[in-house]
Design a protein around this motif. Structure first.
Motif, mmCIF file in Angstrom:
data_model
loop_
_atom_site.group_PDB
_atom_site.id
_atom_site.type_symbol
_atom_site.label_atom_id
_atom_site.label_comp_id
_atom_site.label_asym_id
_atom_site.label_seq_id
_atom_site.Cartn_x
_atom_site.Cartn_y
_atom_site.Cartn_z
ATOM 1 N N ASP A 14 -39.377 47.833 -75.527
ATOM 2 C CA ASP A 14 -38.055 47.297 -75.182
ATOM 3 C C ASP A 14 -38.095 46.540 -73.853
ATOM 4 O O ASP A 14 -37.493 45.470 -73.703
ATOM 5 N N ALA A 15 -38.807 47.127 -72.898
ATOM 6 C CA ALA A 15 -38.899 46.493 -71.581
ATOM 7 C C ALA A 15 -39.605 45.147 -71.687
ATOM 8 O O ALA A 15 -39.201 44.154 -71.057
ATOM 9 N N ALA A 16 -40.664 45.100 -72.497
ATOM 10 C CA ALA A 16 -41.405 43.851 -72.670
ATOM 11 C C ALA A 16 -40.540 42.797 -73.333
ATOM 12 O O ALA A 16 -40.548 41.623 -72.951
ATOM 13 N N GLU A 17 -39.748 43.227 -74.361
ATOM 14 C CA GLU A 17 -38.878 42.284 -75.055
ATOM 15 C C GLU A 17 -37.778 41.765 -74.129
ATOM 16 O O GLU A 17 -37.443 40.583 -74.135
ATOM 17 N N ASN A 18 -37.215 42.692 -73.344
ATOM 18 C CA ASN A 18 -36.169 42.280 -72.407
ATOM 19 C C ASN A 18 -36.721 41.320 -71.361
ATOM 20 O O ASN A 18 -36.058 40.362 -70.942
ATOM 21 N N GLY A 19 -37.967 41.584 -70.923
ATOM 22 C CA GLY A 19 -38.593 40.705 -69.945
ATOM 23 C C GLY A 19 -38.822 39.331 -70.525
ATOM 24 O O GLY A 19 -38.592 38.307 -69.869
ATOM 25 N N ALA A 20 -39.279 39.271 -71.792
ATOM 26 C CA ALA A 20 -39.536 37.994 -72.445
ATOM 27 C C ALA A 20 -38.257 37.189 -72.622
ATOM 28 O O ALA A 20 -38.282 35.953 -72.624
ATOM 29 N N ALA A 21 -37.135 37.917 -72.766
ATOM 30 C CA ALA A 21 -35.861 37.219 -72.963
ATOM 31 C C ALA A 21 -35.459 36.397 -71.744
ATOM 32 O O ALA A 21 -34.692 35.445 -71.850
ATOM 33 N N LEU A 23 -37.576 34.664 -69.939
ATOM 34 C CA LEU A 23 -38.493 33.555 -69.741
ATOM 35 C C LEU A 23 -37.890 32.244 -70.240
ATOM 36 O O LEU A 23 -37.120 32.222 -71.193
ATOM 37 N N ILE A 24 -38.254 31.169 -69.577
ATOM 38 C CA ILE A 24 -37.831 29.850 -70.021
ATOM 39 C C ILE A 24 -39.078 28.972 -70.181
ATOM 40 O O ILE A 24 -40.124 29.242 -69.581
ATOM 41 N N LYS A 25 -38.956 27.945 -70.990
ATOM 42 C CA LYS A 25 -40.072 27.026 -71.176
ATOM 43 C C LYS A 25 -39.940 25.887 -70.177
ATOM 44 O O LYS A 25 -38.901 25.233 -70.097
ATOM 45 N N VAL A 26 -40.994 25.693 -69.404
ATOM 46 C CA VAL A 26 -40.972 24.688 -68.336
ATOM 47 C C VAL A 26 -42.186 23.772 -68.487
ATOM 48 O O VAL A 26 -43.287 24.227 -68.807
ATOM 49 N N THR A 27 -41.969 22.491 -68.253
ATOM 50 C CA THR A 27 -43.059 21.525 -68.237
ATOM 51 C C THR A 27 -43.396 21.178 -66.792
ATOM 52 O O THR A 27 -42.516 20.778 -66.022
ATOM 53 N N GLU A 49 -44.251 29.362 -70.473
ATOM 54 C CA GLU A 49 -43.053 30.195 -70.407
ATOM 55 C C GLU A 49 -43.148 31.053 -69.159
ATOM 56 O O GLU A 49 -44.152 31.726 -68.939
ATOM 57 N N ILE A 50 -42.099 31.021 -68.383
ATOM 58 C CA ILE A 50 -42.159 31.693 -67.096
ATOM 59 C C ILE A 50 -40.766 32.125 -66.664
ATOM 60 O O ILE A 50 -39.756 31.522 -67.063
ATOM 61 N N ASP A 51 -40.706 33.159 -65.874
ATOM 62 C CA ASP A 51 -39.442 33.622 -65.314
ATOM 63 C C ASP A 51 -38.971 32.600 -64.289
ATOM 64 O O ASP A 51 -39.732 32.234 -63.377
ATOM 65 N N PRO A 52 -37.748 32.100 -64.400
ATOM 66 C CA PRO A 52 -37.268 31.082 -63.452
ATOM 67 C C PRO A 52 -37.191 31.586 -62.016
ATOM 68 O O PRO A 52 -37.082 30.783 -61.080
ATOM 69 N N LYS A 53 -37.240 32.909 -61.827
ATOM 70 C CA LYS A 53 -37.206 33.453 -60.471
ATOM 71 C C LYS A 53 -38.592 33.478 -59.832
ATOM 72 O O LYS A 53 -38.727 33.861 -58.670
ATOM 73 N N LEU A 95 -43.434 24.078 -49.646
ATOM 74 C CA LEU A 95 -44.487 25.069 -49.845
ATOM 75 C C LEU A 95 -44.322 25.630 -51.253
ATOM 76 O O LEU A 95 -43.239 26.097 -51.618
ATOM 77 N N ALA A 96 -45.383 25.597 -52.049
ATOM 78 C CA ALA A 96 -45.303 26.088 -53.424
ATOM 79 C C ALA A 96 -44.952 27.567 -53.472
ATOM 80 O O ALA A 96 -44.306 28.034 -54.413
ATOM 81 N N CYS A 97 -45.341 28.315 -52.445
ATOM 82 C CA CYS A 97 -45.102 29.757 -52.437
ATOM 83 C C CYS A 97 -43.672 30.104 -52.041
ATOM 84 O O CYS A 97 -43.262 31.268 -52.164
ATOM 85 N N LYS A 98 -42.904 29.133 -51.569
ATOM 86 C CA LYS A 98 -41.515 29.394 -51.175
ATOM 87 C C LYS A 98 -40.514 28.685 -52.083
ATOM 88 O O LYS A 98 -39.308 28.784 -51.853
ATOM 89 N N THR A 99 -40.999 28.008 -53.093
ATOM 90 C CA THR A 99 -40.130 27.215 -53.963
ATOM 91 C C THR A 99 -39.940 27.926 -55.296
ATOM 92 O O THR A 99 -40.891 28.070 -56.071
ATOM 93 N N LEU A 100 -38.712 28.392 -55.560
ATOM 94 C CA LEU A 100 -38.417 29.066 -56.815
ATOM 95 C C LEU A 100 -38.178 28.041 -57.912
ATOM 96 O O LEU A 100 -37.536 27.005 -57.695
ATOM 97 N N ILE A 101 -38.675 28.344 -59.090
ATOM 98 C CA ILE A 101 -38.555 27.417 -60.213
ATOM 99 C C ILE A 101 -37.096 27.141 -60.543
ATOM 100 O O ILE A 101 -36.713 26.018 -60.840
ATOM 101 N N LYS A 102 -36.251 28.142 -60.468
ATOM 102 C CA LYS A 102 -34.840 27.982 -60.824
ATOM 103 C C LYS A 102 -34.111 27.025 -59.887
ATOM 104 O O LYS A 102 -33.051 26.492 -60.240
ATOM 105 N N ASP A 103 -34.684 26.769 -58.703
ATOM 106 C CA ASP A 103 -34.021 25.922 -57.712
ATOM 107 C C ASP A 103 -34.392 24.446 -57.816
ATOM 108 O O ASP A 103 -33.895 23.631 -57.031
#
Length: 257
Positions: A14-21, A23-27, A49-53, A95-103
């Motif tokens: 369940d945790a894995a499925e919830n985690g996958a939910a 995820l978003i597809k990013v290019t 596919e990656i977590d936007p956070k 900086l790549a390490c400070k830039t969130l994908i969702k932003d």
């Protein structure tokens, strides 16, 4: 006795499925360059596919580890302290390490390329030698005269505050490589070198201010700045870079610092 094991297994699924939910597809559209393969750079798309956070650095790791091991970039601490992973992300130095994908608008392809103004060695890695040479040229260390003190050199909180902002520099080159003057003339010292000169020029314990000012009074020094504020906007540490440069200019005119 088997029931708890099944329950734990179900909970894990369940945790894995919830985690996958989440995820978003990013290019990710990355500017690639390998001098051993071609003299020309080219863009290459990677989908994942990656977590936007998660951060852009996390995405680059996933691409390198799971899709293309030849992708080359610098990184070290991954926490915005070492300054190794400065790059142009969606056309802006970050900086790549400070830039969130969702932003950074992941609904569209995210472009990643090497910072400008420095020779690209491979993919996202640039030759930092000219940058660090300019840094060394401004003598970024404490200069004092007379005998070695028998105790620490004391400084008031007010005196420390005078140059507090410029102590934050992590030498990531985001400011210097965002400067249009530096793009067109690599001999210009650049914002980062001037910021680090400022840090010592205005240090009450230092006695090398005049020397540094003379260095920056050169034709490739502080007067080349055109006050476009690109450097201030690019700094991941929030340093008021343009303000520091103006203060060095003022010190050159008044010789008061």
């Amino acid at each position: 006795m088997s029931t708890p094991t099944l329950d734990k297994h179900s909970a894990a699924l369940d945790a894995a499925e919830n985690g996958a939910a989440h995820l978003i597809k990013v290019t990710f559209r990355i500017r690639r360059f390998n001098p051993e393969v071609s003299e020309d750079a080219s863009w290459q798309d990677f989908e994942l596919e990656i977590d936007p956070k998660e951060r852009v650095l996390d995405a680059l790791h996933k691409i390198k580890w799971d899709q293309d091991g030849t992708l080359t970039f610098r990184r070290s601490c991954a926490h915005g302290i070492c300054g190794s992973d400065a790059m142009r992300i969606n056309g802006k130095n970050r900086l790549a390490c400070k830039t969130l994908i969702k932003d950074i608008n992941p609904q569209k392809p995210i472009t990643v390329e090497a910072i400008k103004g420095l020779t690209v060695l491979k993919d996202l890695v640039v030759d930092m030698d000219p940058f660090f040479q300019a840094y060394r040229d401004v003598m970024p260390f404490l200069i004092t005269k007379g005998n070695e003190p028998t105790r620490e050199r004391r400084q008031s909180a007010e005196d420390r505050e005078r140059f507090d902002d410029t102590t934050k520099c992590i030498l990531c080159a985001a400011c210097t490589s965002s400067c249009p003057v530096f793009w067109n003339d690599g001999q210009y010292f650049g914002p980062a070198a001037i910021v680090n000169a400022h840090r010592f020029i205005f240090d009450s314990r230092d006695e090398g201010g005049e020397q540094r000012l003379e260095i920056l009074n050169d034709k490739d020094g502080v007067w080349r700045c055109r006050t476009t504020f690109n450097c201030t906007d690019a700094c991941p540490r929030g340093i008021e870079v343009t303000k520091a440069i103006q203060e060095v200019k003022r010190a050159l005119i008044t010789r008061r610092f």
